[in-house]
Design a protein around this motif. Structure first.
Motif, PDB file in Angstrom:
ATOM      1  N   TYR A 196       5.327   0.181   5.500  1.00 39.82           N
ATOM      2  CA  TYR A 196       3.986   0.189   4.937  1.00 39.82           C
ATOM      3  C   TYR A 196       2.946  -0.085   6.017  1.00 39.82           C
ATOM      4  O   TYR A 196       2.065  -0.920   5.839  1.00 39.82           O
ATOM      5  N   ASN A 210       0.863  -1.171   0.000  1.00 37.03           N
ATOM      6  CA  ASN A 210       0.000   0.000   0.000  1.00 37.03           C
ATOM      7  C   ASN A 210       0.902   1.224   0.000  1.00 37.03           C
ATOM      8  O   ASN A 210       2.077   1.127  -0.300  1.00 37.03           O
ATOM      9  N   GLU A 211       0.361   2.355   0.373  1.00 31.76           N
ATOM     10  CA  GLU A 211       1.150   3.578   0.439  1.00 31.76           C
ATOM     11  C   GLU A 211       2.255   3.468   1.478  1.00 31.76           C
ATOM     12  O   GLU A 211       2.018   3.026   2.598  1.00 31.76           O
ATOM     13  N   GLU A 212       3.460   3.869   1.106  1.00 28.19           N
ATOM     14  CA  GLU A 212       4.554   3.859   2.070  1.00 28.19           C
ATOM     15  C   GLU A 212       4.360   5.028   3.026  1.00 28.19           C
ATOM     16  O   GLU A 212       3.995   6.123   2.618  1.00 28.19           O
ATOM     17  N   GLU A 213       4.602   4.784   4.299  1.00 28.25           N
ATOM     18  CA  GLU A 213       4.426   5.808   5.316  1.00 28.25           C
ATOM     19  C   GLU A 213       5.761   6.445   5.660  1.00 28.25           C
ATOM     20  O   GLU A 213       6.798   5.786   5.610  1.00 28.25           O
TER      21      GLU A 213
END
Length: 58
Positions: free
Chosen positions: A33, A3-6
């Protein structure tokens, strides 16, 4: 796969895997992630693990 990398301050930290990956147990966190991390083990392979499967070495 991811998913979107944080944004994270643990990217770049070294860690120990609680279960070895093909005989390798140490690596570097290269992606965060959320509940999963991407770890580059000393063999050069990048694997995905859950946060509770590693111990960070600070």
């Amino acid at each position: 796969m991811y998913n979107e990398e944080e944004a994270s301050d643990i990217v770049g930290e070294y860690c120990t895997l609680l279960e070895d990956y093909k005989g390798y147990t140490t690596g570097e966190v290269v992606g965060d992630y959320g509940c999963q991390l991407v770890v580059k083990v000393t063999s050069g392979a990048e694997i995905t693990v859950y946060r509770d499967e590693v111990i960070l070495l600070k």
